[in-house]
Design an enzyme around this catalytic site. Sequence first.
Site, mmCIF file in Angstrom:
data_model
loop_
_atom_site.group_PDB
_atom_site.id
_atom_site.type_symbol
_atom_site.label_atom_id
_atom_site.label_comp_id
_atom_site.label_asym_id
_atom_site.label_seq_id
_atom_site.Cartn_x
_atom_site.Cartn_y
_atom_site.Cartn_z
ATOM 1 N N HIS A 51 -20.833 10.625 9.752
ATOM 2 C CA HIS A 51 -21.026 9.392 10.527
ATOM 3 C C HIS A 51 -21.466 9.736 11.960
ATOM 4 O O HIS A 51 -22.353 9.088 12.517
ATOM 5 C CB HIS A 51 -19.714 8.591 10.610
ATOM 6 N N SER B 13 -15.733 9.630 3.175
ATOM 7 C CA SER B 13 -14.351 9.494 3.648
ATOM 8 C C SER B 13 -13.388 9.724 2.489
ATOM 9 O O SER B 13 -12.341 10.357 2.658
ATOM 10 C CB SER B 13 -14.148 8.106 4.259
ATOM 11 N N LYS C 162 -10.885 -3.206 -0.008
ATOM 12 C CA LYS C 162 -10.557 -1.789 0.190
ATOM 13 C C LYS C 162 -9.169 -1.699 0.806
ATOM 14 O O LYS C 162 -8.818 -2.511 1.659
ATOM 15 C CB LYS C 162 -11.578 -1.131 1.127
ATOM 16 N N ARG D 200 -27.380 9.183 2.062
ATOM 17 C CA ARG D 200 -27.032 10.570 1.744
ATOM 18 C C ARG D 200 -27.792 11.099 0.538
ATOM 19 O O ARG D 200 -28.168 12.249 0.478
ATOM 20 C CB ARG D 200 -25.524 10.693 1.491
HETATM 21 N N1 COA Z 1 -21.562 10.678 6.238
HETATM 22 C C1 COA Z 1 -20.440 10.693 5.500
HETATM 23 N N2 COA Z 1 -20.051 9.694 4.711
HETATM 24 C C2 COA Z 1 -20.823 8.604 4.689
HETATM 25 C C3 COA Z 1 -22.005 8.508 5.420
HETATM 26 C C4 COA Z 1 -22.361 9.608 6.215
HETATM 27 N N3 COA Z 1 -23.471 9.621 6.952
HETATM 28 N N4 COA Z 1 -22.565 7.327 5.170
HETATM 29 C C5 COA Z 1 -21.765 6.678 4.313
HETATM 30 N N5 COA Z 1 -20.716 7.466 4.022
HETATM 31 C C6 COA Z 1 -19.619 7.146 3.101
HETATM 32 C C7 COA Z 1 -18.437 6.528 3.773
HETATM 33 O O1 COA Z 1 -17.547 7.512 4.249
HETATM 34 C C8 COA Z 1 -17.842 5.718 2.673
HETATM 35 O O2 COA Z 1 -17.034 6.535 1.886
HETATM 36 P P1 COA Z 1 -15.861 5.916 0.989
HETATM 37 O O3 COA Z 1 -16.475 4.938 0.055
HETATM 38 O O4 COA Z 1 -15.355 7.127 0.357
HETATM 39 O O5 COA Z 1 -14.905 5.279 1.952
HETATM 40 C C9 COA Z 1 -19.019 5.328 1.801
HETATM 41 O O6 COA Z 1 -20.064 6.189 2.164
HETATM 42 C C10 COA Z 1 -19.403 3.898 1.989
HETATM 43 O O7 COA Z 1 -19.895 3.753 3.287
HETATM 44 P P2 COA Z 1 -19.536 2.661 4.337
HETATM 45 O O8 COA Z 1 -20.596 2.824 5.349
HETATM 46 O O9 COA Z 1 -18.138 2.753 4.839
HETATM 47 O O10 COA Z 1 -19.817 1.369 3.556
HETATM 48 P P3 COA Z 1 -18.906 0.334 2.863
HETATM 49 O O11 COA Z 1 -19.484 0.206 1.495
HETATM 50 O O12 COA Z 1 -17.452 0.583 2.992
HETATM 51 O O13 COA Z 1 -19.229 -0.951 3.740
HETATM 52 C C11 COA Z 1 -20.657 -2.558 4.854
HETATM 53 C C12 COA Z 1 -20.535 -1.399 3.902
HETATM 54 C C13 COA Z 1 -19.526 -2.566 5.853
HETATM 55 C C14 COA Z 1 -21.933 -2.383 5.611
HETATM 56 C C15 COA Z 1 -20.696 -3.844 4.008
HETATM 57 O O14 COA Z 1 -19.557 -3.928 3.206
HETATM 58 C C16 COA Z 1 -20.776 -5.071 4.865
HETATM 59 O O15 COA Z 1 -21.807 -5.387 5.417
HETATM 60 N N6 COA Z 1 -19.652 -5.778 5.001
HETATM 61 C C17 COA Z 1 -19.549 -6.990 5.833
HETATM 62 C C18 COA Z 1 -19.731 -8.254 5.045
HETATM 63 C C19 COA Z 1 -21.175 -8.672 5.015
HETATM 64 O O16 COA Z 1 -21.839 -8.830 6.007
HETATM 65 N N7 COA Z 1 -21.688 -8.868 3.803
HETATM 66 C C20 COA Z 1 -23.068 -9.329 3.634
HETATM 67 C C21 COA Z 1 -23.894 -8.373 2.895
HETATM 68 S S1 COA Z 1 -23.490 -8.450 1.169
#
Ligand code: COA
Length: 174
Positions: free
Chosen positions: A33, A144, A57, A106
């Site tokens: 990140h 993560s 989550k 990724r």
């Molecule tokens: N390096 C390491 N890990 C990474 C990474 C990087 N560069 N990029 C992503 N990851 C990993 C994260 O650690 C995470 O791991 P985990 O699943 O083991 O916890 C995983 O990839 C998912 O990434 P994350 O960026 O945390 O995404 P998410 O799926 O939890 O959430 C949001 C994505 C927050 C953008 C999305 O849920 C959202 O927009 N939520 C708000 C509601 C909304 O607006 N919805 C409308 C659209 S449907």
Amino acid sequence: MHDPHPLFPAADWDPSLRIALYPGTFDPITNGHIDIIERGLTLFDRIIVTIAINVQKEPLFSLEERIAMIEACFSGNRRITVGYTDGLIVDYALGNKARAIIRGLRAVSDFDYEFQLALMNRRLERSVETVFLMTAFRWIYISSSNIKNAARCRGKITGLVPEHVERALQEKFA
Ligand code: COA
């Protein structure tokens, strides 16, 4: 649980600033990140690292702990702030004068999900663009979850997360 304090109140906002959101769960923040955030700073003046509160989550770290861990990574850098929302990311972007959402890719496996998310966000708000950055090769396999899994089993996670995050994980699983 909308963040009640917009990070850049309109009065303080300089319209020439390029502001981006970097949303995620950050449970916890990893070096992958941080790499995306640092590279995002070459494109944007300010980045709001935005913790998205997802009721589906069950995070290991509380919201307050995640905010503190992210802030500790960037303390002193006034171009980065930390926010949170349980609402739509595009609404939070508009409320904070951000015109872009940064997402890291990724692997090919990330693409489908990210493609859908970006198109949905575009459908919700056309004025907010999604910008994808390729995660640096050295962080391509980390998430993560796999770092938490390794830490839970006393695996070595040194170098994958900042030192203070490593300590926090060790304390959680002590
Ligand atoms: N390096 C390491 N890990 C990474 C990474 C990087 N560069 N990029 C992503 N990851 C990993 C994260 O650690 C995470 O791991 P985990 O699943 O083991 O916890 C995983 O990839 C998912 O990434 P994350 O960026 O945390 O995404 P998410 O799926 O939890 O959430 C949001 C994505 C927050 C953008 C999305 O849920 C959202 O927009 N939520 C708000 C509601 C909304 O607006 N919805 C409308 C659209 S449907």
